[in-house]
Design a protein around this motif. Structure first.
Motif, PDB file in Angstrom:
ATOM      1  N   VAL A 191    -119.501  20.276  19.765  1.00 24.23           N
ATOM      2  CA  VAL A 191    -120.776  20.713  18.834  1.00 24.23           C
ATOM      3  C   VAL A 191    -121.980  20.190  19.213  1.00 24.23           C
ATOM      4  O   VAL A 191    -121.784  18.913  19.529  1.00 24.23           O
ATOM      5  CB  VAL A 191    -120.370  20.608  17.432  1.00 24.23           C
ATOM      6  CG1 VAL A 191    -121.582  20.931  16.691  1.00 24.23           C
ATOM      7  CG2 VAL A 191    -119.083  21.729  17.260  1.00 24.23           C
ATOM      8  N   ALA A 192    -122.951  20.849  19.438  1.00 25.72           N
ATOM      9  CA  ALA A 192    -124.235  20.148  19.808  1.00 25.72           C
ATOM     10  C   ALA A 192    -124.880  19.336  18.506  1.00 25.72           C
ATOM     11  O   ALA A 192    -124.692  20.087  17.483  1.00 25.72           O
ATOM     12  CB  ALA A 192    -125.275  21.105  20.350  1.00 25.72           C
ATOM     13  N   LYS A 193    -125.559  18.397  18.733  1.00 20.00           N
ATOM     14  CA  LYS A 193    -126.272  17.746  17.752  1.00 20.00           C
ATOM     15  C   LYS A 193    -127.222  18.533  16.675  1.00 20.00           C
ATOM     16  O   LYS A 193    -127.974  19.320  17.494  1.00 20.00           O
ATOM     17  CB  LYS A 193    -126.980  16.468  18.015  1.00 20.00           C
ATOM     18  CG  LYS A 193    -127.558  15.640  16.977  1.00 20.00           C
ATOM     19  CD  LYS A 193    -128.329  14.347  17.620  1.00 20.00           C
ATOM     20  CE  LYS A 193    -128.696  13.478  16.265  1.00 20.00           C
ATOM     21  NZ  LYS A 193    -129.463  12.318  16.750  1.00 20.00           N
ATOM     22  N   GLN A 194    -127.014  18.578  15.468  1.00 20.61           N
ATOM     23  CA  GLN A 194    -127.876  19.642  14.473  1.00 20.61           C
ATOM     24  C   GLN A 194    -129.102  18.427  13.822  1.00 20.61           C
ATOM     25  O   GLN A 194    -128.837  17.300  13.831  1.00 20.61           O
ATOM     26  CB  GLN A 194    -127.080  19.922  13.532  1.00 20.61           C
ATOM     27  CG  GLN A 194    -125.858  20.895  14.148  1.00 20.61           C
ATOM     28  CD  GLN A 194    -126.571  21.932  15.121  1.00 20.61           C
ATOM     29  OE1 GLN A 194    -127.383  22.570  14.568  1.00 20.61           O
ATOM     30  NE2 GLN A 194    -125.904  21.987  16.069  1.00 20.61           N
ATOM     31  N   THR A 195    -129.974  19.040  13.466  1.00 20.65           N
ATOM     32  CA  THR A 195    -131.148  18.232  12.680  1.00 20.65           C
ATOM     33  C   THR A 195    -131.494  18.878  11.343  1.00 20.65           C
ATOM     34  O   THR A 195    -130.915  20.012  11.276  1.00 20.65           O
ATOM     35  CB  THR A 195    -132.475  18.538  13.539  1.00 20.65           C
ATOM     36  OG1 THR A 195    -133.075  19.765  13.693  1.00 20.65           O
ATOM     37  CG2 THR A 195    -132.191  17.815  15.022  1.00 20.65           C
ATOM     38  N   ILE A 196    -131.856  18.207  10.476  1.00 22.28           N
ATOM     39  CA  ILE A 196    -132.135  18.420   9.190  1.00 22.28           C
ATOM     40  C   ILE A 196    -133.344  19.486   9.270  1.00 22.28           C
ATOM     41  O   ILE A 196    -134.391  19.530  10.052  1.00 22.28           O
ATOM     42  CB  ILE A 196    -132.828  17.213   8.297  1.00 22.28           C
ATOM     43  CG1 ILE A 196    -131.490  16.380   8.315  1.00 22.28           C
ATOM     44  CG2 ILE A 196    -133.053  17.728   7.061  1.00 22.28           C
ATOM     45  CD1 ILE A 196    -132.051  14.940   7.727  1.00 22.28           C
ATOM     46  N   PRO A 197    -133.462  20.719   8.336  1.00 26.33           N
ATOM     47  CA  PRO A 197    -132.216  21.055   7.491  1.00 26.33           C
ATOM     48  C   PRO A 197    -131.168  21.540   8.372  1.00 26.33           C
ATOM     49  O   PRO A 197    -131.133  22.291   9.147  1.00 26.33           O
ATOM     50  CB  PRO A 197    -133.076  22.193   6.785  1.00 26.33           C
ATOM     51  CG  PRO A 197    -133.918  22.809   7.517  1.00 26.33           C
ATOM     52  CD  PRO A 197    -134.368  21.912   8.414  1.00 26.33           C
ATOM     53  N   PHE A 198    -129.842  20.922   8.139  1.00 29.14           N
ATOM     54  CA  PHE A 198    -128.570  21.139   8.833  1.00 29.14           C
ATOM     55  C   PHE A 198    -128.093  22.608   8.499  1.00 29.14           C
ATOM     56  O   PHE A 198    -128.180  23.397   7.241  1.00 29.14           O
ATOM     57  CB  PHE A 198    -127.493  20.257   8.258  1.00 29.14           C
ATOM     58  CG  PHE A 198    -127.555  18.955   8.681  1.00 29.14           C
ATOM     59  CD1 PHE A 198    -127.964  18.647   9.854  1.00 29.14           C
ATOM     60  CD2 PHE A 198    -127.809  17.881   7.713  1.00 29.14           C
ATOM     61  CE1 PHE A 198    -128.190  17.227  10.416  1.00 29.14           C
ATOM     62  CE2 PHE A 198    -127.951  16.519   8.054  1.00 29.14           C
ATOM     63  CZ  PHE A 198    -128.026  16.277   9.326  1.00 29.14           C
ATOM     64  N   PRO A 199    -127.668  23.290   9.355  1.00 31.00           N
ATOM     65  CA  PRO A 199    -127.047  24.668   9.216  1.00 31.00           C
ATOM     66  C   PRO A 199    -125.660  24.606   8.796  1.00 31.00           C
ATOM     67  O   PRO A 199    -124.966  23.251   8.529  1.00 31.00           O
ATOM     68  CB  PRO A 199    -127.229  25.367  10.434  1.00 31.00           C
ATOM     69  CG  PRO A 199    -126.964  24.197  11.461  1.00 31.00           C
ATOM     70  CD  PRO A 199    -127.548  23.100  10.648  1.00 31.00           C
ATOM     71  N   SER A 200    -125.109  25.940   8.324  1.00 29.39           N
ATOM     72  CA  SER A 200    -123.442  25.425   8.111  1.00 29.39           C
ATOM     73  C   SER A 200    -122.617  25.374   9.272  1.00 29.39           C
ATOM     74  O   SER A 200    -123.222  25.755  10.519  1.00 29.39           O
ATOM     75  CB  SER A 200    -123.019  26.852   7.282  1.00 29.39           C
ATOM     76  OG  SER A 200    -122.739  27.837   8.185  1.00 29.39           O
ATOM     77  N   LEU A 201    -121.550  24.844   9.194  1.00 31.33           N
ATOM     78  CA  LEU A 201    -120.501  24.572  10.266  1.00 31.33           C
ATOM     79  C   LEU A 201    -120.185  26.046  11.047  1.00 31.33           C
ATOM     80  O   LEU A 201    -120.136  26.090  12.258  1.00 31.33           O
ATOM     81  CB  LEU A 201    -119.286  24.127  10.017  1.00 31.33           C
ATOM     82  CG  LEU A 201    -118.279  23.749  10.936  1.00 31.33           C
ATOM     83  CD1 LEU A 201    -118.581  22.847  12.140  1.00 31.33           C
ATOM     84  CD2 LEU A 201    -117.099  23.026  10.377  1.00 31.33           C
ATOM     85  N   LEU A 202    -119.967  26.985  10.219  1.00 32.75           N
ATOM     86  CA  LEU A 202    -119.829  28.265  10.616  1.00 32.75           C
ATOM     87  C   LEU A 202    -120.814  28.864  11.700  1.00 32.75           C
ATOM     88  O   LEU A 202    -120.678  29.516  12.827  1.00 32.75           O
ATOM     89  CB  LEU A 202    -119.503  29.383   9.498  1.00 32.75           C
ATOM     90  CG  LEU A 202    -119.336  30.761  10.073  1.00 32.75           C
ATOM     91  CD1 LEU A 202    -118.181  30.780  10.912  1.00 32.75           C
ATOM     92  CD2 LEU A 202    -119.008  31.699   8.656  1.00 32.75           C
ATOM     93  N   ASP A 203    -121.950  28.636  11.205  1.00 32.52           N
ATOM     94  CA  ASP A 203    -123.277  29.155  11.997  1.00 32.52           C
ATOM     95  C   ASP A 203    -123.398  28.406  13.409  1.00 32.52           C
ATOM     96  O   ASP A 203    -123.673  29.071  14.315  1.00 32.52           O
ATOM     97  CB  ASP A 203    -124.546  28.940  11.322  1.00 32.52           C
ATOM     98  CG  ASP A 203    -124.676  29.911  10.130  1.00 32.52           C
ATOM     99  OD1 ASP A 203    -124.165  31.004  10.238  1.00 32.52           O
ATOM    100  OD2 ASP A 203    -125.486  29.498   9.130  1.00 32.52           O
ATOM    101  N   VAL A 204    -123.197  27.085  13.159  1.00 37.12           N
ATOM    102  CA  VAL A 204    -122.763  26.082  14.432  1.00 37.12           C
ATOM    103  C   VAL A 204    -122.002  26.562  15.469  1.00 37.12           C
ATOM    104  O   VAL A 204    -122.134  26.729  16.738  1.00 37.12           O
ATOM    105  CB  VAL A 204    -122.818  24.791  14.172  1.00 37.12           C
ATOM    106  CG1 VAL A 204    -122.546  23.798  15.285  1.00 37.12           C
ATOM    107  CG2 VAL A 204    -124.065  24.221  13.225  1.00 37.12           C
ATOM    108  N   SER A 205    -121.041  26.960  14.872  1.00 32.67           N
ATOM    109  CA  SER A 205    -119.665  27.422  15.732  1.00 32.67           C
ATOM    110  C   SER A 205    -119.811  28.792  16.460  1.00 32.67           C
ATOM    111  O   SER A 205    -119.394  29.091  17.582  1.00 32.67           O
ATOM    112  CB  SER A 205    -118.430  27.332  14.872  1.00 32.67           C
ATOM    113  OG  SER A 205    -118.440  28.670  13.899  1.00 32.67           O
TER     114      SER A 205
END
Length: 237
Positions: A125-139
């Motif tokens: 998984v790539a690093k996320q920044t605030i405001p964080f998305p949901s894990l499902l969206d990231v995946s």
């Protein structure tokens, strides 16, 4: 007594809570082996022999020596195996059936084995920044990697279906190559010359970041949580 210690929950990540809430130093006090992720979902964590490795979304792997690095979600235990693995070759699709005699359905267990892998398919998984998305969206948009003919170690956990939410039900495993140049969350694998162990736990310790304001203020939509976790994990077994 054998204990599995988990900081944070997978449901937190689904609920957009990806801030680091426990340090490397704190986690190593509870185990020398494990898996997890870093603040902002910055890659995949693999803990072996008390050393912490971070697989990055650019395909690189680094050893984490800073004890103050923070993680939102991680599972660790002290490697004290209870069973020797009863097979010399395995793939993700046959892992559960080859361990059927241990009756894992309703218990937590850790697997750790070294082998020669004809193929390993991972995601990081790539690093996320605030405001964080949901894990499902990231995946839905994450780097995936393939490696053939690689020697390395697979480590991870089996959790009962009833604990889907606090963690990922079924198998959740990570891989680290011997040369420390390839690692990640395992989507599929095939291995021979397997040498390793299974550890059964009679104690599951769930630690929550109660001093974190964002966690305390989180509102979690429970509808579809189970299916969302399975989709984000992308498991083959």
């Amino acid at each position: 007594m054998s204990s599995l210690y988990q900081h944070g929950t997978l449901a937190m990540l689904m609920g957009k809570q990806m801030q680091g809430t426990a340090s490397v130093a704190e986690l190593l006090a509870h185990g020398d082996t494990g898996i997890g992720t870093f603040e902002g979902l910055d890659g995949e964590g693999i803990i072996l022999d008390g050393k912490v490795y971070q697989a990055l979304s650019n395909g690189q792997v680094v050893q984490v020596t800073d004890q103050d690095v923070l993680l939102p979600f991680v599972s660790v235990h002290f490697h004290e195996p209870t069973e020797v693995l009863p097979f010399s070759e395995v793939d993700f699709g046959t892992l559960s059936s080859k361990l059927e005699k241990f009756q894992l359905d309703n218990i937590f267990a850790a697997i750790k084995f070294h082998g020669k892998f004809s193929h390993v398919h991972t995601r990081v998984v790539a690093k996320q920044t605030i405001p964080f998305p949901s894990l499902l969206d990231v995946s839905k948009n994450q780097p995936e990697f393939h490696r053939d003919d690689v020697a390395g170690t697979l480590v991870g956990y089996y959790a009962p279906e009833i604990f889907n939410g606090p963690t990922a039900a079924g198998w959740h495993v990570h891989f680290l190559s011997d040369d420390k140049k390839f690692a990640g969350h395992v989507l599929d694998f095939s291995a021979t010359e397997v040498d390793g162990t299974l550890q059964l736990f009679d104690d599951f310790i769930q630690h929550l970041p109660i001093d974190n304001a964002e966690f305390r203020d989180m509102s979690l939509d429970l509808d579809g949580l189970s299916s969302g976790i399975k989709a984000s994990e992308g498991r083959k077994a």
